[in-house]
Design a protein around this motif. Structure first.
Motif, short mmCIF file in Angstrom:
data_model
loop_
_atom_site.label_atom_id
_atom_site.label_comp_id
_atom_site.label_asym_id
_atom_site.label_seq_id
_atom_site.Cartn_x
_atom_site.Cartn_y
_atom_site.Cartn_z
N HIS A 119 0.83 -1.21 0.00
CA HIS A 119 0.00 0.00 0.00
C HIS A 119 0.87 1.26 0.00
O HIS A 119 0.60 2.21 -0.73
CB HIS A 119 -0.92 0.00 1.22
CG HIS A 119 -1.73 1.25 1.35
ND1 HIS A 119 -2.82 1.51 0.54
CD2 HIS A 119 -1.61 2.32 2.19
CE1 HIS A 119 -3.34 2.69 0.87
NE2 HIS A 119 -2.62 3.20 1.87
N VAL A 120 1.93 1.25 0.80
CA VAL A 120 2.81 2.41 0.88
C VAL A 120 3.54 2.63 -0.44
O VAL A 120 3.65 3.75 -0.94
CB VAL A 120 3.82 2.26 2.04
CG1 VAL A 120 4.86 3.38 2.00
CG2 VAL A 120 3.10 2.26 3.38
N ARG A 121 4.04 1.53 -1.03
CA ARG A 121 4.84 1.64 -2.25
C ARG A 121 4.00 1.76 -3.51
O ARG A 121 4.46 2.27 -4.53
CB ARG A 121 5.75 0.42 -2.38
CG ARG A 121 6.78 0.27 -1.26
CD ARG A 121 7.77 -0.83 -1.58
NE ARG A 121 8.49 -0.54 -2.79
CZ ARG A 121 8.68 -1.41 -3.79
NH1 ARG A 121 8.17 -2.64 -3.70
NH2 ARG A 121 9.35 -1.07 -4.87
N GLY A 122 2.77 1.24 -3.47
CA GLY A 122 1.92 1.30 -4.64
C GLY A 122 2.18 0.19 -5.64
O GLY A 122 1.61 0.20 -6.74
N VAL A 123 3.05 -0.76 -5.29
CA VAL A 123 3.34 -1.90 -6.16
C VAL A 123 3.50 -3.14 -5.28
O VAL A 123 3.67 -3.05 -4.06
CB VAL A 123 4.65 -1.71 -6.98
CG1 VAL A 123 4.51 -0.57 -7.95
CG2 VAL A 123 5.83 -1.49 -6.06
N GLY A 124 3.46 -4.33 -5.93
CA GLY A 124 3.68 -5.55 -5.20
C GLY A 124 5.13 -5.66 -4.72
O GLY A 124 6.05 -5.23 -5.41
N SER A 125 5.31 -6.27 -3.54
CA SER A 125 6.65 -6.32 -2.94
C SER A 125 7.14 -7.74 -2.71
O SER A 125 8.07 -7.95 -1.92
CB SER A 125 6.65 -5.54 -1.62
OG SER A 125 6.31 -4.20 -1.81
N ASP A 126 6.55 -8.72 -3.38
CA ASP A 126 6.96 -10.11 -3.17
C ASP A 126 8.44 -10.31 -3.45
O ASP A 126 9.18 -10.87 -2.61
CB ASP A 126 6.15 -11.04 -4.08
CG ASP A 126 4.66 -10.97 -3.81
OD1 ASP A 126 4.05 -9.99 -4.31
OD2 ASP A 126 4.13 -11.87 -3.14
#
Length: 208
Positions: A119-126
């Protein structure tokens, strides 16, 4: 009773040789077993202060640091450029923008879940989280009580070491970061840093 010079000698030797954090009580126990002297944690802490004062007067490149869980001998901040050249792997030199962003979110919001990071980054963080776990810069810190009980992430001891932090309390506040970035003296360093990072991905999620 042990004289102060002998105590300082023993404390220095034990902390220097230890591969992991060494608690004051453990140091005191080891000295007591060898000398038969009644040494407590307070005496060890006082010895560390004397040793660090001596290192400071002699302008040595190291100090004994208290990381909360115990003592470790570490180099001073001024030595960091030399050590970075010597020890940094190619992988560490080229932490991507996505890894740095994810690591910053974890550091400032821990313990934090992946959905919160996304949510903070606006992209997936997998991909970024897996990479940080593999590099021992992030760790699994438990599970959230929210629906689905997602994993919680936090930073590691290696993160503190790599960024020369004694504890998370030493992280710069967001306002301090803004002031640093606005400082004209930092402009050249910022340009070099950004130039060394790969361009951000165009897609809304990261590569696997």
């Amino acid at each position: 009773m042990i004289d102060l010079s002998a105590l300082d000698f023993a404390v220095e030797a034990l902390v220097f040789a230890a591969e992991a954090l060494l608690g004051a009580a453990e140091v005191a126990r080891a000295i007591g077993e060898v000398t038969g002297a009644d040494v407590d944690a307070a005496a060890v802490a006082a010895s560390v202060q004397r040793l660090n004062a001596e290192y400071d007067r002699a302008e040595r490149a190291f100090r004994i640091l208290d990381y909360g869980g115990g003592y470790r001998m570490a180099t001073v901040a001024d030595a960091e450029p030399f050590l970075r050249v010597l020890f940094a792997t190619e992988d560490e030199r080229r932490l991507s923008r996505s890894l740095l962003e994810t690591l910053a979110v974890v550091a400032y919001k821990q313990p934090v879940t992946k959905p919160e990071i996304d949510h903070v980054r606006g992209v997936g963080s997998d991909y970024a989280l897996r990479s940080l776990l593999e590099k021992d810069l992030a760790r699994i810190a438990g599970r959230s009580d929210s629906v689905g009980r997602p994993l919680l992430y936090g930073t590691t001891e290696r993160f503190l070491d790599l960024f020369a932090l004694g504890s998370l309390d030493e992280l710069p506040r967001p306002r301090e970061i803004d002031e640093l970035l606005a400082d004209p003296r930092f402009a050249g360093e910022r340009a070099d840093l950004l130039a060394s990072l790969p361009a951000p991905p165009d897609a809304s999620s990261e590569p696997e």
